[in-house]
Design a protein around this motif. Sequence first.
Motif, short mmCIF file in Angstrom:
data_model
loop_
_atom_site.label_atom_id
_atom_site.label_comp_id
_atom_site.label_asym_id
_atom_site.label_seq_id
_atom_site.Cartn_x
_atom_site.Cartn_y
_atom_site.Cartn_z
N LYS A 4 0.85 -1.20 0.00
CA LYS A 4 0.00 0.00 0.00
C LYS A 4 0.88 1.24 0.00
O LYS A 4 1.78 1.36 0.83
CB LYS A 4 -0.89 0.01 1.24
CG LYS A 4 -2.14 -0.84 1.06
CD LYS A 4 -3.26 -0.36 1.95
CE LYS A 4 -3.30 -1.06 3.28
NZ LYS A 4 -3.37 -2.51 3.25
N ASP A 10 1.01 17.97 -4.70
CA ASP A 10 0.00 18.98 -4.96
C ASP A 10 -0.34 19.07 -6.44
O ASP A 10 -1.32 19.68 -6.82
CB ASP A 10 0.41 20.36 -4.43
CG ASP A 10 1.68 20.86 -5.07
OD1 ASP A 10 2.52 20.01 -5.44
OD2 ASP A 10 1.84 22.08 -5.22
N ASP A 30 -3.01 5.27 -2.57
CA ASP A 30 -3.87 6.28 -2.00
C ASP A 30 -3.20 7.62 -2.30
O ASP A 30 -1.98 7.70 -2.34
CB ASP A 30 -4.00 6.07 -0.49
CG ASP A 30 -5.21 6.83 0.08
OD1 ASP A 30 -5.93 7.46 -0.71
OD2 ASP A 30 -5.40 6.79 1.30
N LEU A 31 -4.00 8.66 -2.54
CA LEU A 31 -3.42 9.93 -2.95
C LEU A 31 -3.80 11.05 -1.99
O LEU A 31 -4.88 11.05 -1.41
CB LEU A 31 -3.90 10.30 -4.35
CG LEU A 31 -3.54 9.30 -5.45
CD1 LEU A 31 -4.30 9.62 -6.73
CD2 LEU A 31 -2.04 9.31 -5.72
N GLU A 33 -3.25 15.56 -1.46
CA GLU A 33 -2.92 16.77 -2.22
C GLU A 33 -1.84 17.63 -1.59
O GLU A 33 -1.24 18.48 -2.24
CB GLU A 33 -4.19 17.62 -2.41
CG GLU A 33 -5.17 16.96 -3.35
CD GLU A 33 -6.49 17.70 -3.42
OE1 GLU A 33 -6.60 18.78 -2.81
OE2 GLU A 33 -7.41 17.18 -4.07
N ASP A 37 -3.36 17.07 3.96
CA ASP A 37 -4.22 16.04 3.41
C ASP A 37 -3.57 14.67 3.65
O ASP A 37 -4.25 13.71 4.00
CB ASP A 37 -4.42 16.31 1.90
CG ASP A 37 -5.54 15.48 1.30
OD1 ASP A 37 -6.43 15.06 2.08
OD2 ASP A 37 -5.52 15.25 0.09
N ARG A 40 -4.18 13.47 7.04
CA ARG A 40 -5.56 13.00 7.15
C ARG A 40 -5.71 11.58 6.60
O ARG A 40 -6.37 10.74 7.18
CB ARG A 40 -6.50 13.94 6.38
CG ARG A 40 -7.03 15.11 7.18
CD ARG A 40 -8.24 15.73 6.50
NE ARG A 40 -7.92 16.31 5.21
CZ ARG A 40 -7.42 17.54 5.06
NH1 ARG A 40 -7.20 18.29 6.11
NH2 ARG A 40 -7.15 18.02 3.86
N ARG A 41 -5.05 11.34 5.47
CA ARG A 41 -5.14 10.01 4.87
C ARG A 41 -4.53 8.98 5.83
O ARG A 41 -5.03 7.88 5.96
CB ARG A 41 -4.40 9.90 3.53
CG ARG A 41 -4.59 11.01 2.54
CD ARG A 41 -5.98 11.26 2.09
NE ARG A 41 -6.73 10.09 1.68
CZ ARG A 41 -8.05 10.06 1.63
NH1 ARG A 41 -8.75 11.10 2.00
NH2 ARG A 41 -8.66 8.99 1.22
N ALA A 43 -4.46 9.04 8.97
CA ALA A 43 -5.35 8.78 10.10
C ALA A 43 -6.35 7.69 9.73
O ALA A 43 -6.85 6.97 10.59
CB ALA A 43 -6.07 10.06 10.50
N ASP A 44 -6.63 7.55 8.44
CA ASP A 44 -7.57 6.53 7.99
C ASP A 44 -6.91 5.16 7.83
O ASP A 44 -7.46 4.15 8.20
CB ASP A 44 -8.19 6.93 6.63
CG ASP A 44 -9.19 8.05 6.79
OD1 ASP A 44 -9.62 8.28 7.93
OD2 ASP A 44 -9.54 8.68 5.78
N ALA A 45 -5.77 5.17 7.19
CA ALA A 45 -5.10 3.91 6.91
C ALA A 45 -3.61 4.15 6.76
O ALA A 45 -3.20 5.15 6.18
CB ALA A 45 -5.65 3.30 5.62
N ARG A 69 6.81 11.13 11.31
CA ARG A 69 7.76 10.47 12.21
C ARG A 69 7.35 10.66 13.66
O ARG A 69 7.55 9.80 14.49
CB ARG A 69 9.17 11.02 11.96
CG ARG A 69 9.77 10.57 10.64
CD ARG A 69 10.04 9.07 10.61
NE ARG A 69 10.58 8.66 9.31
CZ ARG A 69 9.99 7.77 8.52
NH1 ARG A 69 8.85 7.21 8.88
NH2 ARG A 69 10.54 7.43 7.38
N MET A 77 7.67 2.94 8.32
CA MET A 77 6.98 3.50 7.17
C MET A 77 7.98 4.29 6.35
O MET A 77 8.19 5.46 6.58
CB MET A 77 5.85 4.40 7.64
CG MET A 77 4.55 4.04 6.98
SD MET A 77 3.13 5.01 7.45
CE MET A 77 3.39 5.65 9.05
#
Lengths: 126, 703
Positions: A4, A10, A30-31, A33, A37, A40-41, A43-45, A69, A77
Amino acid sequence: MSLKILAVDDSRTMRNLISAALGRAGFEVDLAEDGEDGLRRLADALPDVIITDINMPRLDGFGFIENVRKLYRDRIMPILVLTTESAPDLKARAREAGATGWIVKPFDEEKLIWAIERVAIPGGGT
Amino acid sequence: MSSVSSDDFRDSFFQECEELLEAMQDGFALMVSGAHEAETVHAVFRAVHSIKGGAGAFGFDALVAFAHHFETALDKLRSGDLEAGEETLMLFQRCGDHLADLVSAARDEAGGPLPGGEELREELDSLIGEQPQEEEGLPAFEPVVLDLDAMGEAQEGPGSISILFEPEADLFRSNNEPALLFRSLERLGRLEARADLSRVPLLEDLDPEQCHIQWQLGLETEESEGEIRAVFEFVEDACRLEISSLGAAGLEDGDLPSLEDLISVSPEASLLAETAPPPPAQTAEKTESATEKTSGGPPRGAATATIRVDLDRVDKLINLVGELVIKEAMLSQSIAQLELPSENEVSGGLESLKQLAGEIQEGVMAIRAQPVKPMFQRMARIVREAATATGKRVRLVTQGEHTEVDKTVIERLIDPLTHMIRNAVDHGLESPEARREAGKPEEGTVILSAAHRSGRVMIDISDDGGGINREKVRKIAESKGLVSPEADLSAVEIDNLLFLPGFSSKEQVSELSGRGVGLDVARSEVQTLGGRVSIASTPGEGTTFSISLPLTLAVMEGMVIEVAGQTMVVPITAIQESLQTRTAEIHSIGATGRVVANRERLVPIVDLGETFGLRRTPQNLDGHVLLMVETDSTTHCALIVDAIQDQRQVVIKSLETNYGHVHGVAAATILGDGRIALIIDPDSIIRDTVGAAGADLQLQLAR
């Protein structure tokens, strides 16, 4: 399980190119911007590898990497910086922030995938 | 260059370029006005940077090369090494123009450098006071290569390579993983690795996030040293790396543990396990729900979500909505004829249907509406170019750039607007010397504004120049035989002489706004859009050209009239007033000519019935109506019509596809009762029937 990847850039053009290239290589993409952002992504996965640009509005690449970090200390990661910048001081700054690697644009599909394969630990991040 | 070359990506790149160029222009405009913040400069930098990045991916080398120079200079501005002075900003704006040209050239597949680019580059270089470094990609830390070859024979290519890899303690912080490096090395040949654990501290002192191990690696490979170094590319600044050739001699077996052994025992491998995240099940669940959220969720980020739709589809929709509105009107009419009681369900339902149809129509029209901003930005460039060509200093101020106008109107307005802007700079503004003498600032101002006003779009082009030199204009018009020397002309009438075909106010056609095209052409272009142009000028203070345009080309406010048993529609914008023939003062001129006295002037009378070959003009005009139409302030005409039926919005249906251009007819429409009516084109009727555009002027002079 496919790797993943979260790509943060941007430029819509770059996002398109990265997404297409990684999709072809069989990665899950997953993208985001910009840095904010991107966070935020995350925080989801959580992805296996992050690819990020440096020059971005709101939160730039350096700030983004530092935040990743700080927020995900216990995660492996790898973060690859994909940018047109090649100045040594910027590279050093990115490394200082916690970047794993540095890829200089122009965008080269093979180079990008090779770099990901070099740093990714399949299943290592999740 | 890259394997990615899909047209879709290219299109999307160019679309993004447009947006980025717009952002760049915005930024420059802010900087010029002095109202910028640090973020403005960053945004401009990023715009150019992103263009460069994308261009690189598609191999637009000329674009990349120029963007790189531009970006380097902008970076100096960003870092504060460069002042955002007037000269600098002018140069940057010209560079922005050039960048836009290069983007266009790339889109048209006319790659390669464009004229002027080299000069701009040189200016940029001298601005930042240095030769830009061609190659700045060298790493800060160049590892020293020690030749440890005992045999003294350094060898390229196949052989045994000894590698000392001594990572810095914070290697893991960047998530670089030695095991992965070794795995990459294994792809190059047979690898043996030995971990040096001598620096690993006691457990109580051990920081698990630090790397305490060094490795001595032996690699038997056919690959060059460059390939090996490439593996360490990401860590080369974070380690001591020594690569040396041991020659063709093999490694002593058993000297080094195998990679597998190494990984299984290495502390950092167990570190991996320790830091392994929460139970997989939980993670999987979390990921799944997140994915779900993503796919169905709202658009990402704060940016406005847009989709790209074929214009054809939008136009088809507009056409269909037009039909819907017409059908609705027809239905209303039929129901009205049923003479139902005033309170009934059908009429109520119909009323809401009508409202709904109206809203749909508005909504669909809005799809085609676009802000005038990009057009205005283009004009900023025209002003710059015109200023340079005429040696004047000009500032363009734009207002109301978010005003939305139909896409086609915008596209077709560019030429006339360009002409009028050039005209304002070239003819409107005085030279810097003349301005100084007049006590004005040397820098002239051109204001370009857009606004919605009573259902139309008004675009004004104002300059603060010397105003129209009416004496001179009149002389020129006289010398060209456009106006009689005895004529008694008002100031407005003289101003409008500028619009006469064949008029050019500069004795010598200037290179810039001349080009053999007069304001008359610009005006007629605006007129084909259903627009009108007018002038206002105050001596010493400046001139304003006003363009009034319809919001859309799809519907129009029209007056439904009757002529010789035919129903026709006259665009309301062309109608000044209507007169009853029995009260009007009508004079005969010659055998057939007739004029009507109106507002201190004599206006030729034209019978629409005769124009369209429907009848011969009746001798007795009693009971008819005269529609006073104008195309601009000097050309008027009175149209004889039999009756005025209604004033309403009509949907314009073009006839040109099937019938070509018919003189006197602009288009057709379908009325509420299903009848087809021609929409007449007053301009061409006046041109054809009255003759020269200034005809009534001549008539007035004859009085």
